[in-house]
Design a protein around this motif. Structure first.
Motif, PDB file in Angstrom:
ATOM      1  N   TYR A  21       0.819  -1.219   0.000  1.00 11.49           N
ATOM      2  CA  TYR A  21       0.000   0.000   0.000  1.00 11.49           C
ATOM      3  C   TYR A  21       0.854   1.271   0.000  1.00 11.49           C
ATOM      4  CZ  TYR A  21      -3.505   3.435   1.344  1.00 11.49           C
ATOM      5  OH  TYR A  21      -4.290   4.539   1.384  1.00 11.49           O
ATOM      6  N   PRO A  22       1.821   1.416   0.913  1.00 13.15           N
ATOM      7  CA  PRO A  22       2.633   2.639   0.858  1.00 13.15           C
ATOM      8  C   PRO A  22       3.448   2.766  -0.427  1.00 13.15           C
ATOM      9  CG  PRO A  22       3.072   1.436   2.892  1.00 13.15           C
ATOM     10  CD  PRO A  22       2.159   0.603   2.072  1.00 13.15           C
ATOM     11  N   VAL A  23       3.933   1.648  -0.949  1.00 15.35           N
ATOM     12  CA  VAL A  23       4.694   1.697  -2.203  1.00 15.35           C
ATOM     13  C   VAL A  23       3.784   2.173  -3.337  1.00 15.35           C
ATOM     14  CG1 VAL A  23       5.911   0.301  -3.915  1.00 15.35           C
ATOM     15  CG2 VAL A  23       6.364  -0.032  -1.481  1.00 15.35           C
ATOM     16  N   ALA A  24       2.562   1.654  -3.386  1.00 13.89           N
ATOM     17  CA  ALA A  24       1.621   2.067  -4.426  1.00 13.89           C
ATOM     18  C   ALA A  24       1.261   3.549  -4.288  1.00 13.89           C
ATOM     19  CB  ALA A  24       0.356   1.217  -4.356  1.00 13.89           C
ATOM     20  N   ILE A  25       1.090   4.022  -3.081  1.00 14.64           N
ATOM     21  CA  ILE A  25       0.763   5.438  -2.861  1.00 14.64           C
ATOM     22  C   ILE A  25       1.917   6.327  -3.322  1.00 14.64           C
ATOM     23  CG2 ILE A  25       0.330   7.176  -1.080  1.00 14.64           C
ATOM     24  CD1 ILE A  25      -2.074   5.366  -1.769  1.00 14.64           C
ATOM     25  N   VAL A  26       3.134   5.943  -3.000  1.00 12.59           N
ATOM     26  CA  VAL A  26       4.295   6.734  -3.419  1.00 12.59           C
ATOM     27  C   VAL A  26       4.398   6.767  -4.937  1.00 12.59           C
ATOM     28  CG1 VAL A  26       6.818   6.774  -3.435  1.00 12.59           C
ATOM     29  CG2 VAL A  26       5.592   6.446  -1.296  1.00 12.59           C
ATOM     30  N   VAL A  27       4.155   5.627  -5.573  1.00  8.54           N
ATOM     31  CA  VAL A  27       4.235   5.583  -7.036  1.00  8.54           C
ATOM     32  C   VAL A  27       3.128   6.426  -7.663  1.00  8.54           C
ATOM     33  CG1 VAL A  27       3.934   4.051  -9.021  1.00  8.54           C
ATOM     34  CG2 VAL A  27       5.414   3.368  -7.130  1.00  8.54           C
ATOM     35  N   LEU A  28       1.926   6.350  -7.115  1.00  7.46           N
ATOM     36  CA  LEU A  28       0.787   7.042  -7.724  1.00  7.46           C
ATOM     37  C   LEU A  28       0.760   8.543  -7.444  1.00  7.46           C
ATOM     38  CD1 LEU A  28      -2.007   4.402  -7.087  1.00  7.46           C
ATOM     39  CD2 LEU A  28      -0.870   4.934  -9.241  1.00  7.46           C
ATOM     40  N   VAL A  29       1.061   8.967  -6.224  1.00 13.04           N
ATOM     41  CA  VAL A  29       0.905  10.383  -5.885  1.00 13.04           C
ATOM     42  C   VAL A  29       2.176  11.029  -5.356  1.00 13.04           C
ATOM     43  CG1 VAL A  29      -1.571  10.195  -5.428  1.00 13.04           C
ATOM     44  CG2 VAL A  29       0.044   9.907  -3.555  1.00 13.04           C
ATOM     45  N   GLY A  30       3.298  10.364  -5.490  1.00 10.03           N
ATOM     46  CA  GLY A  30       4.544  10.906  -4.962  1.00 10.03           C
ATOM     47  C   GLY A  30       4.941  12.234  -5.576  1.00 10.03           C
ATOM     48  N   ASP A  31       4.840  12.348  -6.882  1.00  9.50           N
ATOM     49  CA  ASP A  31       5.227  13.587  -7.553  1.00  9.50           C
ATOM     50  C   ASP A  31       4.312  14.746  -7.176  1.00  9.50           C
ATOM     51  OD1 ASP A  31       7.322  12.340  -8.822  1.00  9.50           O
ATOM     52  OD2 ASP A  31       6.152  11.874 -10.617  1.00  9.50           O
ATOM     53  N   GLN A  32       3.013  14.487  -7.113  1.00 10.03           N
ATOM     54  CA  GLN A  32       2.077  15.549  -6.745  1.00 10.03           C
ATOM     55  C   GLN A  32       2.278  15.987  -5.300  1.00 10.03           C
ATOM     56  OE1 GLN A  32       1.024  12.644  -8.134  1.00 10.03           O
ATOM     57  NE2 GLN A  32       0.316  13.246 -10.151  1.00 10.03           N
ATOM     58  N   MET A  33       2.583  15.033  -4.423  1.00  7.88           N
ATOM     59  CA  MET A  33       2.795  15.374  -3.019  1.00  7.88           C
ATOM     60  C   MET A  33       4.055  16.214  -2.841  1.00  7.88           C
ATOM     61  SD  MET A  33       0.405  14.116  -1.057  1.00  7.88           S
ATOM     62  CE  MET A  33       1.130  13.898   0.535  1.00  7.88           C
ATOM     63  N   ALA A  34       5.062  15.969  -3.649  1.00  2.77           N
ATOM     64  CA  ALA A  34       6.311  16.722  -3.535  1.00  2.77           C
ATOM     65  C   ALA A  34       6.123  18.185  -3.922  1.00  2.77           C
ATOM     66  CB  ALA A  34       7.383  16.077  -4.401  1.00  2.77           C
ATOM     67  N   ARG A  35       5.154  18.469  -4.768  1.00  2.00           N
ATOM     68  CA  ARG A  35       4.913  19.844  -5.209  1.00  2.00           C
ATOM     69  C   ARG A  35       4.052  20.643  -4.234  1.00  2.00           C
ATOM     70  NH1 ARG A  35       3.242  17.364 -10.535  1.00  2.00           N
ATOM     71  NH2 ARG A  35       5.233  16.814 -11.451  1.00  2.00           N
ATOM     72  N   LEU A  36       3.374  19.978  -3.317  1.00  2.00           N
ATOM     73  CA  LEU A  36       2.494  20.672  -2.383  1.00  2.00           C
ATOM     74  C   LEU A  36       3.283  21.279  -1.231  1.00  2.00           C
ATOM     75  CD1 LEU A  36      -0.456  18.136  -2.000  1.00  2.00           C
ATOM     76  CD2 LEU A  36      -0.479  20.296  -3.229  1.00  2.00           C
ATOM     77  N   PRO A  37       2.768  22.382  -0.660  1.00  2.00           N
ATOM     78  CA  PRO A  37       3.384  22.888   0.570  1.00  2.00           C
ATOM     79  C   PRO A  37       3.080  21.922   1.719  1.00  2.00           C
ATOM     80  CG  PRO A  37       1.434  24.158   0.016  1.00  2.00           C
ATOM     81  CD  PRO A  37       1.673  23.208  -1.128  1.00  2.00           C
ATOM     82  N   TRP A  38       3.824  22.041   2.802  1.00  2.00           N
ATOM     83  CA  TRP A  38       3.669  21.089   3.910  1.00  2.00           C
ATOM     84  C   TRP A  38       2.252  21.105   4.466  1.00  2.00           C
ATOM     85  CZ3 TRP A  38       2.139  22.580   8.709  1.00  2.00           C
ATOM     86  CH2 TRP A  38       2.227  23.939   9.015  1.00  2.00           C
ATOM     87  N   TRP A  39       1.610  22.251   4.524  1.00  3.79           N
ATOM     88  CA  TRP A  39       0.269  22.325   5.096  1.00  3.79           C
ATOM     89  C   TRP A  39      -0.777  21.730   4.154  1.00  3.79           C
ATOM     90  CZ3 TRP A  39      -2.673  25.135   1.812  1.00  3.79           C
ATOM     91  CH2 TRP A  39      -2.024  26.069   1.009  1.00  3.79           C
ATOM     92  N   GLY A  40      -0.475  21.648   2.875  1.00  3.90           N
ATOM     93  CA  GLY A  40      -1.399  21.059   1.920  1.00  3.90           C
ATOM     94  C   GLY A  40      -1.326  19.548   1.879  1.00  3.90           C
ATOM     95  N   SER A  41      -0.194  19.010   2.301  1.00  2.00           N
ATOM     96  CA  SER A  41      -0.049  17.557   2.263  1.00  2.00           C
ATOM     97  C   SER A  41      -0.587  16.864   3.510  1.00  2.00           C
ATOM     98  CB  SER A  41       1.417  17.192   2.057  1.00  2.00           C
ATOM     99  OG  SER A  41       2.203  17.681   3.112  1.00  2.00           O
TER     100      SER A  41
END
Length: 68
Positions: A21-41
């Motif tokens: 599950y965590p591996v799939a989440i990182v693969v699917l939304v990792g790039d989008q999460m990296a672009r968000l500010p800390w309060w948005g994630s």
């Protein structure tokens, strides 16, 4: 299938789920999460952190069924 066998298979399934599950989440939304500010994630982390419970609950319910 006997309850002991279901418990063994269910335990293995939950362990695989907790790894995949965590591996799939990182693969699917990792790039989008990296672009968000800390309060948005934070809300996304909270939601995704709670969503693993749904498949785990299904597996636990299946494991705890009485023998037929």
């Amino acid at each position: 299938m006997r309850r002991k066998t279901r418990s063994l298979l269910g335990t293995v399934a939950i362990i695989v789920l907790m790894i995949a599950y965590p591996v799939a989440i990182v693969v699917l939304v990792g790039d989008q999460m990296a672009r968000l500010p800390w309060w948005g994630s934070i809300p996304i982390f909270a939601l995704l952190g709670l969503l693993w419970f749904v498949p785990a609950a299904v597996v636990v319910r299946w494991m705890s069924r009485p023998d037929a």
